[in-house]
Design a protein around this motif. Sequence first.
Motif, PDB file in Angstrom:
ATOM      1  N   THR A  96       0.839  -1.193   0.000  1.00  0.00           N
ATOM      2  CA  THR A  96       0.000   0.000   0.000  1.00  0.00           C
ATOM      3  C   THR A  96       0.879   1.249   0.000  1.00  0.00           C
ATOM      4  OG1 THR A  96      -0.129  -0.043   2.407  1.00  0.00           O
ATOM      5  CG2 THR A  96      -1.877  -1.161   1.204  1.00  0.00           C
ATOM      6  N   PRO A  97       0.489   2.298  -0.744  1.00  0.00           N
ATOM      7  CA  PRO A  97       1.296   3.524  -0.774  1.00  0.00           C
ATOM      8  C   PRO A  97       1.417   4.198   0.591  1.00  0.00           C
ATOM      9  CG  PRO A  97      -0.251   3.466  -2.599  1.00  0.00           C
ATOM     10  CD  PRO A  97      -0.632   2.339  -1.684  1.00  0.00           C
ATOM     11  N   ALA A  98       0.389   4.084   1.411  1.00  0.00           N
ATOM     12  CA  ALA A  98       0.374   4.779   2.702  1.00  0.00           C
ATOM     13  C   ALA A  98       1.115   3.952   3.747  1.00  0.00           C
ATOM     14  CB  ALA A  98      -1.066   5.033   3.143  1.00  0.00           C
ATOM     15  N   GLN A  99       2.440   4.116   3.813  1.00  0.00           N
ATOM     16  CA  GLN A  99       3.241   3.395   4.783  1.00  0.00           C
ATOM     17  C   GLN A  99       4.531   4.165   5.042  1.00  0.00           C
ATOM     18  OE1 GLN A  99       5.405  -0.150   3.099  1.00  0.00           O
ATOM     19  NE2 GLN A  99       3.798   0.036   1.551  1.00  0.00           N
ATOM     20  N   ALA A 156      11.253   2.646   0.631  1.00  0.00           N
ATOM     21  CA  ALA A 156      11.410   1.872  -0.602  1.00  0.00           C
ATOM     22  C   ALA A 156      10.089   1.246  -1.029  1.00  0.00           C
ATOM     23  CB  ALA A 156      12.467   0.789  -0.414  1.00  0.00           C
ATOM     24  N   ARG A 157       9.319   0.724  -0.080  1.00  0.00           N
ATOM     25  CA  ARG A 157       8.037   0.111  -0.441  1.00  0.00           C
ATOM     26  C   ARG A 157       7.027   1.158  -0.878  1.00  0.00           C
ATOM     27  NH1 ARG A 157       9.544  -3.775   3.712  1.00  0.00           N
ATOM     28  NH2 ARG A 157       8.425  -2.703   5.386  1.00  0.00           N
ATOM     29  N   ALA A 158       7.034   2.324  -0.230  1.00  0.00           N
ATOM     30  CA  ALA A 158       6.121   3.400  -0.641  1.00  0.00           C
ATOM     31  C   ALA A 158       6.466   3.890  -2.046  1.00  0.00           C
ATOM     32  CB  ALA A 158       6.192   4.550   0.359  1.00  0.00           C
ATOM     33  N   GLU A 159       7.763   4.022  -2.334  1.00  0.00           N
ATOM     34  CA  GLU A 159       8.190   4.470  -3.660  1.00  0.00           C
ATOM     35  C   GLU A 159       7.799   3.459  -4.734  1.00  0.00           C
ATOM     36  OE1 GLU A 159      10.583   4.680  -7.202  1.00  0.00           O
ATOM     37  OE2 GLU A 159      10.802   3.111  -5.682  1.00  0.00           O
TER      38      GLU A 159
END
Length: 371
Positions: free
Chosen positions: A263-266, A270-273
């Motif tokens: 999910t983008p909201a975190q 790196a995971r958000a990007e």
Amino acid sequence: MSDPIDILFLGDIILDVPDPDHWLSGIAEVTRAADLVVGHLEVPHTLRGEELEGDVPAPGAEPAHLAALARANIGMVSMAGNHIADCGAIGIADTNAELDRLGIAHAGADADLSLARRPAVVERAGKRIALLSYNCVGPEISWATDSCAGSAYVQVAAADGGPSRPQADLIAADPASVARMQADIAAARRDADVLVVALHKGITHRPAELAPYERPLAHAAIEAGADVVVGHHAHIARGIEFHKGRPIFHGLGNGCVVTHALTPAQDHPARAEWAERRKTMFGFEPDPAYPLAPFHPEAVNGLIGRYRVHADGSVESGFLPIWFAPPGRPIVPEPAQAAVIGDYIDRIGVIAGLPVLSRERCGPWFRIESN
């Protein structure tokens, strides 16, 4: 006459949110009725380890969640994938130890390359069923070596000449690497009644398309002795073909993926990007109704593969359509929706250039064979 042996195949499994039994419950009646269910374990299950740098890392999942696989009768898992080393050697060791404790056979990731290349073997109704598992998408830092933990692999060249990694344009499998895979298959073939080869391969989040290396590599596995080839990694279903009369499920899509990691909201940069970048790379906006499975809109169409061995030695292949209900739970759909999903599997195969299959409805299942 003895009953047939039913072997079922699930795609990627990520269970890093609470209540794993709930997320599997929509397909558990099906999996519990099978003699053997083979899934792909996508992430390590560990509370320890250091984050692997160099790719978009997945968090380790709760080790206790693996017991839900056993309760759903998932008795064998492939592990050679791009995220299994994301918590390092400790993450792989913890995952394997818990799988061993639960009696779930596993292949594809271990303390060194020789161990990662070993087949997992189980016995059902007097038949030995073996599984080999290979990561075909990198990243290379996740591959096992003679002295380092990681996954078994087939090296696939990138079009830009760079390293093998999931976001690269991967085009051709290295012949020496294919030969090593084929040698593993030939060796496992000698002691197996049914040999399954799992390939973590393909282009993520893009409908229908197969990368140039996928069909030749799957064919090479069949030619070396595999009875069934199953693919995963793309997080969206792919088509099915037969080679020398044996089935290749090019992409099983998601088996059961419920995670906050995409999910983008975190807070993880790196995971958000990556959650934002893949929208541009693959041209889709995740449906907000699927916060735990924010994949391509067509990824709601899924399947469970089947390989049935009859007492006389004859075999048949098929699949069960599944659908992913918000926020990401797989379920067996009603007949009308199942028919739509069956048509979808046919259509994406044609788009990808695969031969048209013969398909027959048998209750909730589709029986398939080459024309």
